[in-house]
Design a protein around this motif. Structure first.
Motif, PDB file in Angstrom:
ATOM      1  N   SER A  39      -3.571  -6.088  -8.764  1.00  7.60           N
ATOM      2  CA  SER A  39      -4.902  -6.659  -8.573  1.00  7.60           C
ATOM      3  C   SER A  39      -4.757  -8.068  -7.998  1.00  7.60           C
ATOM      4  O   SER A  39      -3.653  -8.626  -7.994  1.00  7.60           O
ATOM      5  N   LYS A  56       7.394   1.813  -3.262  1.00  9.62           N
ATOM      6  CA  LYS A  56       6.418   0.745  -2.991  1.00  9.62           C
ATOM      7  C   LYS A  56       7.111  -0.612  -2.871  1.00  9.62           C
ATOM      8  O   LYS A  56       6.778  -1.419  -2.015  1.00  9.62           O
ATOM      9  N   SER A  94       1.021  -3.157  -0.268  1.00  5.49           N
ATOM     10  CA  SER A  94       2.165  -2.370  -0.751  1.00  5.49           C
ATOM     11  C   SER A  94       2.072  -2.049  -2.228  1.00  5.49           C
ATOM     12  O   SER A  94       2.453  -0.965  -2.666  1.00  5.49           O
ATOM     13  N   SER A  95       1.610  -2.999  -2.988  1.00  9.10           N
ATOM     14  CA  SER A  95       1.637  -2.832  -4.441  1.00  9.10           C
ATOM     15  C   SER A  95       0.295  -2.288  -4.903  1.00  9.10           C
ATOM     16  O   SER A  95      -0.621  -2.144  -4.129  1.00  9.10           O
ATOM     17  N   GLU A  96       0.241  -2.006  -6.169  1.00  6.34           N
ATOM     18  CA  GLU A  96      -1.073  -1.663  -6.719  1.00  6.34           C
ATOM     19  C   GLU A  96      -1.535  -2.807  -7.608  1.00  6.34           C
ATOM     20  O   GLU A  96      -2.266  -2.615  -8.569  1.00  6.34           O
ATOM     21  N   ASP A 102      -9.444  -3.495  -1.271  1.00  7.42           N
ATOM     22  CA  ASP A 102      -8.483  -3.690  -2.371  1.00  7.42           C
ATOM     23  C   ASP A 102      -9.065  -3.337  -3.739  1.00  7.42           C
ATOM     24  O   ASP A 102      -8.440  -3.628  -4.761  1.00  7.42           O
ATOM     25  N   ASP A 103     -10.250  -2.768  -3.731  1.00  3.69           N
ATOM     26  CA  ASP A 103     -10.885  -2.360  -4.988  1.00  3.69           C
ATOM     27  C   ASP A 103     -11.073  -3.528  -5.950  1.00  3.69           C
ATOM     28  O   ASP A 103     -10.739  -3.450  -7.126  1.00  3.69           O
ATOM     29  N   ARG A 140      -1.003   0.457   5.889  1.00  5.59           N
ATOM     30  CA  ARG A 140      -0.473   1.127   4.699  1.00  5.59           C
ATOM     31  C   ARG A 140       0.311   2.393   5.040  1.00  5.59           C
ATOM     32  O   ARG A 140       0.722   3.128   4.130  1.00  5.59           O
ATOM     33  N   HIS A 142       8.762   2.995  -8.916  1.00  7.92           N
ATOM     34  CA  HIS A 142       8.371   1.788  -8.169  1.00  7.92           C
ATOM     35  C   HIS A 142       9.157   1.601  -6.875  1.00  7.92           C
ATOM     36  O   HIS A 142       8.805   0.748  -6.067  1.00  7.92           O
TER      37      HIS A 142
END
Lengths: 152, 187
Positions: free
Chosen positions: A117, A8, A113-115, B11-12, B47, A5
């Motif tokens: 949702s 990120k 930056s993050s994944e 952002d899917d 990004r 992590h």
């Protein structure tokens, strides 16, 4: 887990504050707090980002007590060496992020930056998902305008 | 709302119905297509890599966690004493918040032969830190009391190094930096 992590999270903190040294300190503080309080629990990314965000907010508050806020919250002394570590091509983006309203910068920093949702971002920021949806796009529109303005 | 589909696409976050809607919009409206492409291009810039190099962070407590599963009874006799010492070192709370408890300062510097601490709580006198076996750590526990404290580590006699685990720092009068620590209040 931290190695996974780290990059990120560090990018997130850089986008939030624009300061290499500050981001490093907050990253370290984030891992410290995580280990101190949550080391037995599941390392969900949203937990790490929540801790990082809180550590960031704490730091900004501390700075506000020491110096007037928003003068140059991102520039600290002894930073020339660290400044060099920021990619030349990214300086413009950092400046544009800095020009956003704090909540827009924050939601956009998390989104890019993050994944996480939108649901998770909503939890981290204590917002509704609908709110995140609106804010994230508004922030993108705004930063597009800022970057366009800068090019003219 | 239509606009926001672009961010949700990036952002899917679109469900299948929204994806159908999005594709239709892109097909039907050239301006929307251009806009979507513009936002996608912008996203590439946003990004992009921020820094050349992500810094090393010393997560001193990580060792604590890594060794949490080790129990002294499981250790072989030959390494028992050393392991127990390390065990105590690693399990001792680094930053106890209770007033009156000694505060433990730790720095990981296997490359130095001497580490000292100076700070407002030592009257800015040098106090030597103890090497923790061959672990590379140096430590000292001090009664510092509640309040706001300033301090710095001195390595090999003269190199001033702020505490890498302390978030707050401030410049001193000599061009260096001190760590700032507030005790007696919860973090």
């Amino acid at each position: 887990m931290f190695e996974f992590h780290k990059e990120k999270l560090f990018a997130y903190l850089m986008r939030m504050g624009g300061d290499y040294e500050l981001s490093r300190d907050i990253l370290q503080e984030t891992f410290r707090r995580y280990l101190e309080h949550y080391s037995g629990s599941d390392a969900s990314p949203s937990l790490l980002y929540t801790i990082a965000r809180n550590a960031f907010v704490d730091q900004v508050r501390r700075q506000a007590r020491q110096t007037p806020l928003d003068e140059e919250p991102c520039d600290r002394g002894n930073g020339a060496e660290h400044e060099m570590l920021i990619r030349e091509s990214y300086h413009g983006v950092l400046d544009a992020l800095k020009a956003l309203a704090a909540d827009e910068r924050e939601v956009l920093s998390l989104a890019i930056s993050s994944e996480l949702s939108y649901q998770e971002i909503a939890e981290v920021m204590n917002l509704t998902v609908a709110n995140v949806k609106v804010k994230v796009h508004r922030a993108r529109k705004r930063i597009r305008e800022i970057l366009k303005g800068g090019q003219q | 709302m239509r606009d926001e589909l672009i961010s949700m696409f990036i952002d899917d976050e679109l469900d299948l119905d929204e994806k159908i809607d999005f594709v239709r919009q892109v097909r039907a409206d050239e301006a929307f297509t251009d806009q979507a492409i513009e936002f996608l291009s912008l996203e590439k810039d946003l990004r992009a890599e921020v820094v050349e190099r992500v810094p090393e962070v010393h997560v001193t407590s990580a060792r604590k966690t890594a060794l949490r599963v080790i129990r002294p009874v499981h250790l072989v006799a030959a390494s028992l004493a050393a392991a127990a010492a390390l065990f105590i070192f690693l399990f001792w709370p680094v930053h106890p918040d209770e007033p009156g408890e000694p505060y433990r300062f730790v720095i990981y510097r296997p490359d130095v032969s001497r580490a000292e601490i100076v700070g407002s709580f030592t009257g800015w006198d040098r106090v030597p830190m103890q090497r923790v076996g061959s672990s590379g750590y140096w430590e000292i526990s001090l009664d510092i009391g509640p309040g706001e404290h300033r301090y710095v580590f001195l390595l090999d006699g003269d190199a001033r190094v702020p505490d890498p685990t302390a978030v707050m720092r401030e410049k001193d009068d000599f061009g260096g930096e001190n760590s700032v620590l507030v005790t007696g209040t919860s973090a």
